[in-house]
Design a protein around this motif. Structure first.
Motif, PDB file in Angstrom:
ATOM      1  N   THR A 164       0.835  -1.189   0.000  1.00  0.00           N
ATOM      2  CA  THR A 164       0.000   0.000   0.000  1.00  0.00           C
ATOM      3  C   THR A 164       0.875   1.246   0.000  1.00  0.00           C
ATOM      4  OG1 THR A 164      -0.164   0.281   2.401  1.00  0.00           O
ATOM      5  CG2 THR A 164      -1.689  -1.284   1.361  1.00  0.00           C
ATOM      6  N   LYS A 165       0.317   2.338  -0.472  1.00  0.00           N
ATOM      7  CA  LYS A 165       1.065   3.596  -0.547  1.00  0.00           C
ATOM      8  C   LYS A 165       1.319   4.187   0.834  1.00  0.00           C
ATOM      9  CE  LYS A 165       0.785   8.182  -2.766  1.00  0.00           C
ATOM     10  NZ  LYS A 165       2.105   8.142  -3.430  1.00  0.00           N
ATOM     11  N   ASP A 166       0.385   3.959   1.761  1.00  0.00           N
ATOM     12  CA  ASP A 166       0.451   4.642   3.055  1.00  0.00           C
ATOM     13  C   ASP A 166       0.936   3.784   4.210  1.00  0.00           C
ATOM     14  OD1 ASP A 166      -0.725   6.947   1.843  1.00  0.00           O
ATOM     15  OD2 ASP A 166      -2.702   6.029   2.060  1.00  0.00           O
ATOM     16  N   HIS A 167       0.673   2.481   4.151  1.00  0.00           N
ATOM     17  CA  HIS A 167       0.908   1.642   5.327  1.00  0.00           C
ATOM     18  C   HIS A 167       1.731   0.399   5.012  1.00  0.00           C
ATOM     19  CE1 HIS A 167      -2.979   3.815   6.251  1.00  0.00           C
ATOM     20  NE2 HIS A 167      -2.174   4.209   7.215  1.00  0.00           N
ATOM     21  N   GLU A 194      -3.529  14.944  -3.843  1.00  0.00           N
ATOM     22  CA  GLU A 194      -3.909  13.583  -4.218  1.00  0.00           C
ATOM     23  C   GLU A 194      -5.398  13.388  -3.951  1.00  0.00           C
ATOM     24  OE1 GLU A 194       0.346  11.322  -3.359  1.00  0.00           O
ATOM     25  OE2 GLU A 194      -1.372  10.893  -2.085  1.00  0.00           O
ATOM     26  N   GLU A 204      -7.377   1.420   1.336  1.00  0.00           N
ATOM     27  CA  GLU A 204      -5.968   1.652   1.029  1.00  0.00           C
ATOM     28  C   GLU A 204      -5.772   2.054  -0.433  1.00  0.00           C
ATOM     29  OE1 GLU A 204      -3.618   1.613   3.222  1.00  0.00           O
ATOM     30  OE2 GLU A 204      -4.124   0.176   4.809  1.00  0.00           O
ATOM     31  N   ALA A 248      -9.403   6.637   1.883  1.00  0.00           N
ATOM     32  CA  ALA A 248      -7.961   6.869   1.953  1.00  0.00           C
ATOM     33  C   ALA A 248      -7.563   8.233   1.391  1.00  0.00           C
ATOM     34  CB  ALA A 248      -7.216   5.763   1.211  1.00  0.00           C
ATOM     35  N   ARG A 249      -8.371   8.792   0.520  1.00  0.00           N
ATOM     36  CA  ARG A 249      -8.113  10.120  -0.044  1.00  0.00           C
ATOM     37  C   ARG A 249      -9.445  10.842  -0.247  1.00  0.00           C
ATOM     38  NH1 ARG A 249      -3.813   8.372   0.950  1.00  0.00           N
ATOM     39  NH2 ARG A 249      -1.815   8.672  -0.147  1.00  0.00           N
TER      40      ARG A 249
END
Length: 367
Positions: A191-194, A255, A289, A334-335
């Protein structure tokens, strides 16, 4: 029945007919034991359209086998004419993208350069049913069932080979990219964040490509930064991450998520017109995610109210039974996801200002 029909390309192979002027494919046995297609390059992606070339066949009803006059012509996808050379029938095995198999007799034909194709049947039968039953991953030729024919009938079933482009989507995992249809509960995705996150539920559903279920095709490199690295096909409402200075000015966030169909004004983003069927896959993690599909940032399944209504009852029952903790707490997007009209305005401004959907430099969020 039609003289224009779908075939599956099997690539260029050893020539089955090495001696012209007779009705025998002398070397058909050279293809026995060969397999075509695999999980990474499934055969359903090789569907092409054969059309008859005017006055280009040996008899009124068939492409003849003896090829004495080299007068049997056909075209693939409207390309220059090819010369029919030979046909043979094989006892064969189909493997579908869901891992199941079917035994059938395969009609295989070639042109004079060895370009080889799997043909549909000339009438509706059990073999024809096998060809259209599910998306085809691979074909194995097990033995020769016949290699002595006057030719191949030109009027054949116009098969709707099941196409499931989404099944081949490559998802980034700690072990590298893997086809989404090979993932299972307990596997991890990047995932990009986690970082790596565990898949809590995964499911696929095959539907006919009509109306709101018609997929969106994002050509390779259409979003910028060389992404996606291969053509990506996904549902209309599936959200892609857009990274843009214009988004930062419009929404205070660089984003944002944009639904795939809202991107359709971008060059290289279109409705999928060729597929008869598509298999849509969903991945559910503990949180909503950003993951990477064919390299491009996209979303996991978001368990909002509309998603819960849209999933089949059996899918919701499975999620409730196996992962009640996922449903017991509301997920947070997530965004930021702007309203539909604002998404279209963002895309319009990106086109007007010649900006990519994925700009190259990391962009800060507005404070």
């Amino acid at each position: 029945m039609a003289t224009t029909f779908k075939v599956i390309s099997l690539g260029r192979q050893a020539k089955m007919d090495t001696t012209e002027g007779n009705y025998i494919a002398e070397n058909a046995s050279d293809l026995v034991g060969e397999s075509f297609g695999d999980a990474g390059t499934p055969l359903h992606q090789n569907v092409q359209t054969l059309s008859e070339v005017s006055a280009g066949r040996g008899t009124s009803t068939a492409y003849d086998m003896n090829n004495h006059l080299s007068n049997d012509k056909f075209s693939i996808n409207g390309a220059p004419a090819q010369t029919f050379d030979a046909t043979a029938v094989f006892n064969a095995t189909l493997t579908y993208t869901d891992g199941t198999t079917a035994s059938f007799t395969a009609v295989v034909f070639q042109d004079t350069d060895g370009n080889t194709y799997l043909a549909p049947e000339f009438s509706q039968n059990a073999d024809q049913d096998a060809l259209g039953a599910k998306p085809i991953q691979s074909l194995s030729l097990d033995s020769v069932a016949g290699n002595y024919y006057s030719g191949m009938t030109t009027s054949r079933e116009d098969t709707e080979f099941m196409t499931c482009y989404a099944s081949g989507t490559l998802i980034a995992t700690p072990q590298g990219e893997r086809p989404i249809n090979h993932l299972q509960v307990g596997d991890q995705v990047l995932t990009k964040d986690h970082g790596p996150q565990t898949i809590r539920w995964i499911g696929g559903r095959t539907v006919r490509c009509r109306g709101p279920l018609q997929p969106i095709r994002i050509q390779a490199h259409a979003l910028g930064r060389g992404l996606p690295h291969h053509t990506l096909v996904l549902s209309r409402q599936h959200r892609m991450l857009v990274t843009s200075r214009i988004a930062l000015r419009m929404f205070g966030a660089a984003e944002v998520f944009v639904s795939a169909h809202k991107l359709s004004d971008l060059p290289g983003v279109t409705l999928e017109e060729e597929a008869a069927f598509v298999t849509y896959w969903h991945i559910l993690c503990d949180r909503h995610e950003v993951i990477f599909a064919n390299g491009a940032p996209s979303e996991t399944l978001y368990m909002g109210a509309m998603t819960r209504l849209g999933l089949p009852d059996e899918a919701m029952d499975e999620i409730r039974t196996l992962f009640p903790d996922v449903l017991s707490r509301p997920q947070t997007l997530a965004r930021l996801t702007p309203k539909g009209h604002a998404q279209k305005q963002l895309v319009y401004r990106m086109i007007k200002n010649k900006r990519a959907a994925l700009e190259p430099a990391p962009l800060a969020r507005a404070s």
